[in-house]
Scaffold this active site. Structure first.
Site, PDB file in Angstrom:
ATOM      1  N   GLY A 192     -20.765 -55.174 -25.170  1.00 36.02           N
ATOM      2  CA  GLY A 192     -20.556 -55.796 -23.867  1.00 36.02           C
ATOM      3  C   GLY A 192     -21.367 -55.088 -22.787  1.00 36.02           C
ATOM      4  N   GLN A 231     -26.356 -57.132 -31.372  1.00 40.16           N
ATOM      5  CA  GLN A 231     -26.030 -58.436 -30.791  1.00 40.16           C
ATOM      6  C   GLN A 231     -26.898 -58.592 -29.535  1.00 40.16           C
ATOM      7  OE1 GLN A 231     -22.406 -58.638 -28.664  1.00 40.16           O
ATOM      8  NE2 GLN A 231     -22.146 -60.834 -28.862  1.00 40.16           N
ATOM      9  N   TYR A 288     -26.532  -8.159 -13.398  1.00 43.60           N
ATOM     10  CA  TYR A 288     -27.183  -9.155 -14.244  1.00 43.60           C
ATOM     11  C   TYR A 288     -27.676  -8.470 -15.505  1.00 43.60           C
ATOM     12  CZ  TYR A 288     -30.377 -12.329 -16.401  1.00 43.60           C
ATOM     13  OH  TYR A 288     -30.996 -13.111 -17.349  1.00 43.60           O
ATOM     14  N   ARG A 327     -18.453 -54.179 -14.962  1.00 47.34           N
ATOM     15  CA  ARG A 327     -17.468 -53.667 -13.998  1.00 47.34           C
ATOM     16  C   ARG A 327     -17.537 -52.147 -13.847  1.00 47.34           C
ATOM     17  NH1 ARG A 327     -12.536 -56.933 -16.614  1.00 47.34           N
ATOM     18  NH2 ARG A 327     -14.050 -57.125 -18.299  1.00 47.34           N
ATOM     19  N   LYS A 386     -21.250 -48.846 -21.246  1.00 46.99           N
ATOM     20  CA  LYS A 386     -19.832 -48.544 -20.997  1.00 46.99           C
ATOM     21  C   LYS A 386     -19.233 -47.648 -22.068  1.00 46.99           C
ATOM     22  CE  LYS A 386     -16.514 -51.805 -21.554  1.00 46.99           C
ATOM     23  NZ  LYS A 386     -15.591 -52.898 -21.154  1.00 46.99           N
ATOM     24  N   GLU A 434      -7.502 -66.803 -21.982  1.00 48.25           N
ATOM     25  CA  GLU A 434      -8.070 -65.780 -21.100  1.00 48.25           C
ATOM     26  C   GLU A 434      -7.560 -65.957 -19.669  1.00 48.25           C
ATOM     27  OE1 GLU A 434     -10.147 -62.994 -22.092  1.00 48.25           O
ATOM     28  OE2 GLU A 434      -8.895 -63.811 -23.684  1.00 48.25           O
ATOM     29  N   ASN A 466     -12.475 -50.960 -18.359  1.00 51.19           N
ATOM     30  CA  ASN A 466     -13.460 -51.885 -17.814  1.00 51.19           C
ATOM     31  C   ASN A 466     -14.089 -51.404 -16.519  1.00 51.19           C
ATOM     32  OD1 ASN A 466     -13.151 -54.098 -19.815  1.00 51.19           O
ATOM     33  ND2 ASN A 466     -11.044 -53.994 -19.082  1.00 51.19           N
TER      34      ASN A 466
HETATM   35  C1  UD1 Z   1     -10.980 -59.091 -24.225  1.00 48.07           C
HETATM   36  C2  UD1 Z   1     -10.178 -60.298 -24.732  1.00 48.07           C
HETATM   37  C3  UD1 Z   1      -8.857 -60.378 -23.982  1.00 48.07           C
HETATM   38  C4  UD1 Z   1      -8.088 -59.076 -24.160  1.00 48.07           C
HETATM   39  C5  UD1 Z   1      -8.950 -57.874 -23.758  1.00 48.07           C
HETATM   40  C6  UD1 Z   1      -8.256 -56.592 -24.157  1.00 48.07           C
HETATM   41  C7  UD1 Z   1     -11.813 -61.978 -25.373  1.00 48.07           C
HETATM   42  C8  UD1 Z   1     -12.463 -63.266 -24.987  1.00 48.07           C
HETATM   43  N1  UD1 Z   1     -10.929 -61.498 -24.511  1.00 48.07           N
HETATM   44  O1  UD1 Z   1     -11.261 -59.333 -22.853  1.00 48.07           O
HETATM   45  O2  UD1 Z   1      -8.078 -61.451 -24.476  1.00 48.07           O
HETATM   46  O3  UD1 Z   1      -6.918 -59.110 -23.387  1.00 48.07           O
HETATM   47  O4  UD1 Z   1     -10.219 -57.896 -24.419  1.00 48.07           O
HETATM   48  O5  UD1 Z   1      -8.967 -55.458 -23.695  1.00 48.07           O
HETATM   49  O6  UD1 Z   1     -12.077 -61.482 -26.437  1.00 48.07           O
HETATM   50  N2  UD1 Z   1     -18.200 -57.151 -26.495  1.00 48.07           N
HETATM   51  C9  UD1 Z   1     -19.284 -57.264 -27.330  1.00 48.07           C
HETATM   52  N3  UD1 Z   1     -20.115 -58.333 -27.167  1.00 48.07           N
HETATM   53  C10 UD1 Z   1     -19.896 -59.289 -26.239  1.00 48.07           C
HETATM   54  C11 UD1 Z   1     -18.776 -59.161 -25.378  1.00 48.07           C
HETATM   55  C12 UD1 Z   1     -17.931 -58.082 -25.545  1.00 48.07           C
HETATM   56  O7  UD1 Z   1     -19.516 -56.427 -28.192  1.00 48.07           O
HETATM   57  O8  UD1 Z   1     -20.690 -60.219 -26.180  1.00 48.07           O
HETATM   58  C13 UD1 Z   1     -17.320 -55.978 -26.653  1.00 48.07           C
HETATM   59  C14 UD1 Z   1     -17.249 -55.122 -25.411  1.00 48.07           C
HETATM   60  O9  UD1 Z   1     -18.229 -54.109 -25.466  1.00 48.07           O
HETATM   61  C15 UD1 Z   1     -15.841 -54.564 -25.492  1.00 48.07           C
HETATM   62  C16 UD1 Z   1     -15.064 -55.620 -26.227  1.00 48.07           C
HETATM   63  O10 UD1 Z   1     -16.009 -56.436 -26.881  1.00 48.07           O
HETATM   64  O11 UD1 Z   1     -15.815 -53.358 -26.237  1.00 48.07           O
HETATM   65  C17 UD1 Z   1     -14.207 -56.468 -25.287  1.00 48.07           C
HETATM   66  O12 UD1 Z   1     -15.070 -57.097 -24.365  1.00 48.07           O
HETATM   67  P1  UD1 Z   1     -14.687 -57.229 -22.826  1.00 48.07           P
HETATM   68  O13 UD1 Z   1     -15.806 -57.908 -22.117  1.00 48.07           O
HETATM   69  O14 UD1 Z   1     -14.217 -55.932 -22.311  1.00 48.07           O
HETATM   70  O15 UD1 Z   1     -13.489 -58.265 -22.951  1.00 48.07           O
HETATM   71  P2  UD1 Z   1     -12.291 -58.428 -21.958  1.00 48.07           P
HETATM   72  O16 UD1 Z   1     -12.717 -59.259 -20.826  1.00 48.07           O
HETATM   73  O17 UD1 Z   1     -11.709 -57.103 -21.671  1.00 48.07           O
HETATM   74 MG    MG Z   2     -12.357 -55.140 -22.036  1.00 42.79          MG
END
Ligand code: UD1
Ligand code: MG
Length: 491
Positions: free
Chosen positions: A14, A82, A380, A18, A25, A166, A242
Site C-alpha cells: 500500500g 504489485q 578523550y 496517510r 509505511k 468499507e 495508517n
Molecule cells: C483494510 C480493510 C478494512 C480493514 C482494515 C484493517 C480492505 C478493502 N479493507 O483497510 O476492511 O478494517 O484493513 O486494518 O481490505 N495493501 C497492498 N496493496 C494494495 C493496498 C493495500 O499491499 O493495493 C496493503 C497495505 O500495505 C496494508 C494492507 O494491505 O498493509 C491494508 O491496506 P490499507 O490501505 O491500510 O487498508 P485499510 O484502508 O486500512
Molecule cells: Mg490499514
C-alpha cells in the site's frame, strides 16, 4: 492445537499516503523494528511452508528488508511485486502467483492473510483464528470498537459473516456497526483464488476505486460457502497503522508490552513506562533499569547491572554489577563491576575491563581500558590501550588524529597520567610511568620514568601592585602579603 497454515501472504504494498512520508509505511519502526518486521516475525513463528510478502513496484527497500528475514527462516520467504497497488484483493492476487499449485489448488489448504501494517497482533489471536477456521471457506478475525472509524464493518448473519463493507462505502446504519474487520483472515486456498479472480475481473465500483479483498466474503457466501468469524477482545493488538498518531500509539504499546515481559522475567524497572527495550535486547534477571533508558540492537545487560537514568545503549554488553548512568554508548563492551557516567559517551570499539571506571564528561572510542583502570573526568580517549590499574588524570586528551590519519597510543599498567596531559599519538607510556600535569607528551616514556613536557614556571613578585594599582586584586594582595619590596625587572 491447529496445524500451521500452508502459506502466509503479507500485504505490504500500500502507498501509505496517510503517513505523509517519503519512506514506505511498513518500514516505519515500532520500538526499533519496522512494522513489517513484527509481522514477519509472527508469520515465521507459525512455521508455514511459504511466506509471500507483497511489495510495491517502487519499494525495493521493502523487498530487501523482507529478504533479509529469509536468510535464517525455516519457511520459504519470497516477495511478489504489485505494481501499481490497486487494492487488497489485487495484492492477494499477486501474492497467490508466488505460491505453488500444490497449495493454491489443494482444497483444505490454508492461506493466512496478514497486513504489513498490523504490528501488535498476538500469536494467540492468530492461533484462535486458525483453530476456528477448519472447514470454512474463509474465517475473518474481527473485533469491536466503540469508534469504528475507517475500519471495514462486519455484517453478520447469525454466527456467520454475510459481508464486509468499507467505511467509505457504508450507509449510516452500516457505519453504526461496531464489529470491524481486522484485515486478518484464514482462507481455503482454492476458494480464495476463485474469489480474488472474480473481484479483479471487473473494474472496481467502490468509493476508493480499489479491488477490495473484503468483497471476497459476499462472493463466497453467494456461492454457498459459509464465512466464519472469530472475535477478539483485544482491539488494540489488531490496530492497523495508517498515520503517525497510530504509529506513535503502537510504539508506546509495544514498548510497554516488551517492558512487562522483562519484568516478568525478573528485571527491576523503576518506571516501566519510561523504558524502551528493542526486541533484539537481552537482560539477565536482577538487572535494574532506571527511567529514560533506551536499549537497542544486540545489547546484553547482565545480572545486577544498574542502568540509567537517561541512558541509551546500542549494541553494547554491560557486565554483572556494573553501574551505567546518563550515558550514550554504541558498540561498547563494559565489563563486570564497572562504573560509567554520568555524561559519558562510549563509541564503537570501546572495551572496558572489569572494575574499571569511566567518569563524567569522558568520551572513549576504539580503546581498551584495562582491569581496574580509571578515566574519571573530562577526557578523550581514542585509539588507545590503557593497562591494568592505570589512572588517567582529569582533562587528559589522547591526540589521536594528525589531520590526516589516526594513530594508536599505548599506556602501560599502573601508569599515572597527570591531569591535563596531551598524549600525542603514536606514543607509548611504559608500565608504572608518570607524566606531570599539563604535559604535552610527544615521545615515548620508558617504564618507571616521570615525563615532564611543559614550560617551567616563572613568577614575578609584586607585579599586581605595580601594574594593576588601585584594583581589588592589588588591595587584596597588599593586605594579605604586606608590601612586596622585591621588584623584578621590567614586567
Ligand atoms: C483494510 C480493510 C478494512 C480493514 C482494515 C484493517 C480492505 C478493502 N479493507 O483497510 O476492511 O478494517 O484493513 O486494518 O481490505 N495493501 C497492498 N496493496 C494494495 C493496498 C493495500 O499491499 O493495493 C496493503 C497495505 O500495505 C496494508 C494492507 O494491505 O498493509 C491494508 O491496506 P490499507 O490501505 O491500510 O487498508 P485499510 O484502508 O486500512
Ligand atoms: Mg490499514
Amino acid at each position: 492445537m491447529h496445524s500451521p497454515p500452508d502459506a502466509v501472504i503479507i500485504m505490504a504494498a500500500g502507498a501509505g499516503t496517510r503517513m505523509r512520508s517519503r519512506h514506505p509505511k511498513v518500514l516505519h519502526p515500532v520500538v526499533g523494528r519496522p512494522l513489517l518486521g513484527w509481522v514477519l516475525a509472527l508469520a515465521q513463528e507459525l512455521q508455514p511452508a511459504q511466506i509471500v510478502v507483497v511489495t510495491g513496484g517502487g519499494q525495493p527497500d521493502v523487498a530487501d528488508y523482507a529478504m533479509s528475514w529469509a536468510a535464517g527462516a525455516a519457511s520459504d520467504v519470497r516477495c511478489a511485486v504489485q505494481s501499481p497497488p490497486q487494492g487488497t484483493a489485487d495484492a492477494v492476487r499477486v501474492g497467490l502467483t508466488a505460491l505453488p499449485r500444490s497449495i493454491t489448488e489443494r482444497p483444505g489448504a490454508t492461506v493466512l492473510i496478514l497486513s504489513g501494517d498490523v504490528p501488535l497482533l498476538h500469536r494467540e489471536q492468530v492461533d484462535n483464528l486458525l483453530g476456528a477456521h477448519r472447514q470454512a471457506s474463509a474465517t475473518v478475525l474481527t473485533t469491536r470498537l466503540a469508534e469504528p472509524l475507517h475500519y471495514g464493518r462486519v455484517i453478520r448473519s447469525g454466527a456467520q459473516v454475510a459481508a464486509i463493507v468499507e467505511a467509505r462505502d457504508a450507509d449510516a446504519e452500516t457505519a453504526a456497526i461496531t464489529e470491524i474487520n481486522t484485515g486478518i483472515y484464514a482462507f481455503d486456498a482454492p476458494s480464495l483464488v476463485a474469489a480474488v479472480a472474480q473481484i479483479t475481473a471487473e473494474p472496481p465500483s467502490n468509493a476508493q476505486g480499489e479491488y477490495y479483498l473484503t468483497d471476497a466474503v459476499a462472493i463466497l457466501v453467494a456461492a454457498g460457502r459459509p464465512v466464519a468469524a472469530v472475535l477478539t477482545e483485544d482491539a488494540t493488538a489488531v490496530m492497523g497503522i495508517n498515520d503517525r498518531a497510530e504509529l506513535a500509539a503502537a510504539d508506546r504499546i509495544m514498548a510497554a508490552r516488551i517492558a512487562h515481559g522483562w519484568l516478568a522475567a525478573g528485571v527491576t524497572m523503576i518506571d516501566p513506562g519510561r523504558v524502551r527495550i528493542e526486541p533484539t535486547v537481552t537482560l539477565e534477571p536482577d538487572a535494574v533499569l532506571y527511567p529514560d533508558v533506551h536499549l537497542a540492537g544486540a545489547t546484553l545487560i547482565e545480572a545486577d547491572a544498574v542502568i540509567g537514568p537517561e541512558t541509551t545503549l546500542t549494541d553494547c554488553r554491560v557486565g554483572a554489577r556494573s553501574r551505567v548512568q546518563r550515558t550514550t554508548a554504541t558498540g561498547a563492551l563494559i565489563g563486570a563491576d564497572c562504573a560509567v557516567g554520568p555524561y559519558t559517551y562510549l563509541r564503537p570499539g570501546t572495551d572496558l575491563g572489569d572494575g574499571s571506571k569511566v567518569g563524567a564528561y569522558v568520551e572513549v572510542k576504539a580503546s581498551r581500558v584495562g582491569v581496574g583502570a580509571k578515566v574519571p573526568h573530562l577526557s578523550y580517549i581514542g585509539d588507545a590501550e590503557i593497562g591494568e590499574g592505570t589512572n588517567i588524570g582529569a582533562a587528559t586528551v589522547v591526540v589521536n588524529y594528525d589531520g590526516v590519519a589516526k594513530h594508536r597510543t599505548h599506556i602501560g599498567t599502573h601508569v599515572r597520567i597527570g591531569s591535563d596531559t596531551m598524549l600525542i599519538a603514536p606514543v607509548t607510556i611504559g608500565d608504572g610511568a608518570y607524566t606531570a600535569a599539563g604535559s604535552v607528551i610527544t615521545e615515548d616514556v620508558p617504564p618507571g620514568a616521570m615525563a615532564v613536557g611543559r614550560a617551567r614556571q616563572r613568577t614575578v613578585p609584586g607585579w599586581v601592585m605595580r601594574r594593576r594599582p588601585g584594583t581589588p586584586s592589588a588591595a587584596a594582595a597588599a593586605a594579605g602579603a604586606g608590601p612586596v619590596d622585591t621588584v623584578a625587572a621590567d614586567v
